[in-house]
Design an enzyme around this catalytic site. Structure first.
Site, PDB file in Angstrom:
ATOM      1  N   GLU A   1     -17.969   8.195  16.730  1.00  0.00           N
ATOM      2  CA  GLU A   1     -17.272   7.198  17.676  1.00  0.00           C
ATOM      3  C   GLU A   1     -17.192   7.894  18.803  1.00  0.00           C
ATOM      4  O   GLU A   1     -17.029   7.445  19.722  1.00  0.00           O
ATOM      5  CB  GLU A   1     -16.322   6.759  16.729  1.00  0.00           C
ATOM      6  CG  GLU A   1     -15.387   5.555  17.733  1.00  0.00           C
ATOM      7  CD  GLU A   1     -14.270   6.119  18.289  1.00  0.00           C
ATOM      8  OE1 GLU A   1     -13.538   5.384  19.265  1.00  0.00           O
ATOM      9  OE2 GLU A   1     -13.757   7.571  18.517  1.00  0.00           O
ATOM     10  N   GLU A   2     -16.605   9.303  18.695  1.00  0.00           N
ATOM     11  CA  GLU A   2     -16.085  10.046  19.622  1.00  0.00           C
ATOM     12  C   GLU A   2     -16.988  10.398  20.832  1.00  0.00           C
ATOM     13  O   GLU A   2     -16.723  11.017  21.754  1.00  0.00           O
ATOM     14  CB  GLU A   2     -15.645  11.378  19.089  1.00  0.00           C
ATOM     15  CG  GLU A   2     -14.142  11.185  18.241  1.00  0.00           C
ATOM     16  CD  GLU A   2     -12.956  10.684  18.932  1.00  0.00           C
ATOM     17  OE1 GLU A   2     -13.114  10.219  20.048  1.00  0.00           O
ATOM     18  OE2 GLU A   2     -11.974  10.756  18.364  1.00  0.00           O
TER      19      GLU A   2
ATOM     20  N   HIS B   1     -13.231   4.666  12.337  1.00  0.00           N
ATOM     21  CA  HIS B   1     -14.312   5.862  12.594  1.00  0.00           C
ATOM     22  C   HIS B   1     -13.579   6.986  11.829  1.00  0.00           C
ATOM     23  O   HIS B   1     -12.520   7.326  11.568  1.00  0.00           O
ATOM     24  CB  HIS B   1     -14.478   6.064  14.112  1.00  0.00           C
ATOM     25  CG  HIS B   1     -13.358   7.051  14.910  1.00  0.00           C
ATOM     26  ND1 HIS B   1     -13.292   8.244  14.966  1.00  0.00           N
ATOM     27  CD2 HIS B   1     -12.328   6.112  15.727  1.00  0.00           C
ATOM     28  CE1 HIS B   1     -12.159   8.445  15.643  1.00  0.00           C
ATOM     29  NE2 HIS B   1     -11.509   7.397  16.167  1.00  0.00           N
TER      30      HIS B   1
ATOM     31  N   HIS C   1      -6.461  14.044  20.792  1.00  0.00           N
ATOM     32  CA  HIS C   1      -7.790  14.862  21.011  1.00  0.00           C
ATOM     33  C   HIS C   1      -7.408  16.474  21.120  1.00  0.00           C
ATOM     34  O   HIS C   1      -8.038  17.148  21.852  1.00  0.00           O
ATOM     35  CB  HIS C   1      -8.719  14.609  22.108  1.00  0.00           C
ATOM     36  CG  HIS C   1      -9.159  13.229  21.959  1.00  0.00           C
ATOM     37  ND1 HIS C   1     -10.073  12.676  22.808  1.00  0.00           N
ATOM     38  CD2 HIS C   1      -9.264  12.265  20.764  1.00  0.00           C
ATOM     39  CE1 HIS C   1     -10.662  11.480  22.288  1.00  0.00           C
ATOM     40  NE2 HIS C   1     -10.249  11.427  21.062  1.00  0.00           N
TER      41      HIS C   1
ATOM     42  N   ASP D   1       2.829   3.392   7.148  1.00  0.00           N
ATOM     43  CA  ASP D   1       3.160   2.716   6.299  1.00  0.00           C
ATOM     44  C   ASP D   1       3.146   1.363   6.572  1.00  0.00           C
ATOM     45  O   ASP D   1       2.374   0.352   5.924  1.00  0.00           O
ATOM     46  CB  ASP D   1       4.761   2.663   5.585  1.00  0.00           C
ATOM     47  CG  ASP D   1       5.047   1.995   4.371  1.00  0.00           C
ATOM     48  OD1 ASP D   1       4.133   1.779   3.670  1.00  0.00           O
ATOM     49  OD2 ASP D   1       6.194   2.105   4.093  1.00  0.00           O
TER      50      ASP D   1
ATOM     51  N   ASP E   1      -8.104   2.183  14.591  1.00  0.00           N
ATOM     52  CA  ASP E   1      -8.355   3.448  15.140  1.00  0.00           C
ATOM     53  C   ASP E   1      -6.898   3.784  15.634  1.00  0.00           C
ATOM     54  O   ASP E   1      -6.368   3.362  16.586  1.00  0.00           O
ATOM     55  CB  ASP E   1      -9.138   3.131  16.380  1.00  0.00           C
ATOM     56  CG  ASP E   1      -9.626   4.359  16.960  1.00  0.00           C
ATOM     57  OD1 ASP E   1      -9.232   5.647  16.471  1.00  0.00           O
ATOM     58  OD2 ASP E   1     -10.707   4.654  17.689  1.00  0.00           O
TER      59      ASP E   1
ATOM     60  N   ILE F   1       0.866  -1.201   0.222  1.00  0.00           N
ATOM     61  CA  ILE F   1      -0.074   0.014  -0.132  1.00  0.00           C
ATOM     62  C   ILE F   1       0.923   1.185  -0.049  1.00  0.00           C
ATOM     63  O   ILE F   1       1.678   1.417   0.950  1.00  0.00           O
ATOM     64  CB  ILE F   1      -1.067   0.030   1.234  1.00  0.00           C
ATOM     65  CG1 ILE F   1      -1.740  -1.091   1.263  1.00  0.00           C
ATOM     66  CG2 ILE F   1      -1.646   1.201   1.156  1.00  0.00           C
ATOM     67  CD1 ILE F   1      -2.745  -1.544   0.040  1.00  0.00           C
TER      68      ILE F   1
END
Length: 319
Positions: free
Chosen positions: A173-174, A127, A289, A304, A202, A46
């Site tokens: 989600e939060e 999320h 946050h 990565d 996440d 990827i």
């Protein structure tokens, strides 16, 4: 990651061989496991540049929309529309699921890759919302972008796995896993039982990263561990966010779950620095946050490696 519930790399060929060996040794832990059929082609690398390009777009969306991508705010819907546009163009069947949380409308994005046995569904999700105090590029643009790029890699490869592939991006989600819980609760019992496994991502690019694997379904866990063993990267069992992210509603419903995590507000220990490098006594993500969770708050190597691990797991567990 929800607060109050909180809830080209060397060695690629070796990683492939180890994962293949694990698939022979670990049988039937993931629901609906079937005898091995013809092997799929190896999962692709990827490109981390592609994942970072998605993060740049999410940053731009946040900047243009009050500095965040939070539930009920315009930046969230713009983020979802960006993801949906990429998936629609790549041939996925997408749908937006609507719900309400804290008096605001929220959205989940579900993308199905055509084909595969719909009685055995492998899901990968993350999320998409940020907190209101920042753009949420590590939490959780990192997981969202890597899952998106893995889905696009499925399209580029025209992958035809035995099992059906489904990707998801969760809202709110939060606020306490609202979007993913709504999705799971909306499923009929039979539809829940058709999900062979749910993989959750996440925070996978923390700037002072650790390499944590969820201690849940044995087959999923060992697949991720085998990938990192092939790279010579030690892992630890994830404990900081256990039950605090979107795998929790699936697990409560009896769906096998697993996932990856690079750490949030806990401090990295000296022993962990010996294993992974970084800075002892500093949080895995000091911008957790916060308004500084921007595109500069990402460790490219961790992003990565984890993006590639997602692809390996999707390829391995869906064959």
């Amino acid at each position: 990651m929800a607060p109050h519930m909180k809830l080209s790399v060397p060695g690629r060929a070796t990683a492939t061989a180890v994962v293949a060996a694990v698939s022979l040794l670990v049988g039937g832990s993931m629901a609906g496991a079937a005898p091995a059929g013809p092997a799929l082609a190896a999962a692709p690398d990827i490109p981390v540049a592609n994942v970072k390009a998605h993060l740049t777009q999410l940053q731009s969306i946040a900047t243009a929309n009050g500095g965040n991508r939070a539930h009920g705010r315009p930046g969230y819907r713009a983020s979802l529309d960006y993801m949906k546009g990429k998936l629609d163009a790549a041939g996925f069947t997408t749908r937006i699921q609507q719900f309400t949380a804290s008096g605001r409308v929220g959205y989940n994005l579900i993308a199905d890759w055509p084909g595969g046995d719909t009685g055995q569904v492998v899901m990968a999700g993350s999320h998409l919302d940020s907190v209101s105090s920042g753009p949420g590029i590590n939490d959780n643009g990192s997981g969202s972008a890597a899952v998106l790029e893995t889905a696009l890699a499925v399209s580029r490869a025209n992958l035809q796995p035995t099992k059906h592939l489904r990707f998801a991006w969760w809202g709110a989600e939060e606020l306490g896993l609202v979007g993913s819980r709504h999705y799971v609760n909306s499923l009929a019992t039979g539809d829940r039982s058709r999900i062979s496994g749910y993989l959750n991502f996440d925070m996978i690019g923390s700037p002072n990263p650790g390499y944590f694997v969820y201690d849940d379904d044995p087959a999923i866990e060992k697949t991720f561990q085998a990938y990192f063993t092939g790279l010579g990267v030690p892992t630890e069992i994830e404990t900081e966010g256990d039950g605090r992210s979107d795998h929790a509603p699936f697990k409560s419903a009896g769906v096998p779950v697993g996932g990856l995590f690079t750490g949030a507000s806990r401090a990295k220990t000296a022993a962990q620095v010996t294993k992974w490098g970084g800075t002892a006594g500093l949080a895995f993500d000091r911008c957790y946050h916060s308004s500084c969770d921007t595109t500069t708050n990402i460790n490219d190597t961790a992003l990565d490696r984890n993006s590639d691990a997602i692809a390996y797991a999707v390829w391995e567990l869906s064959e």
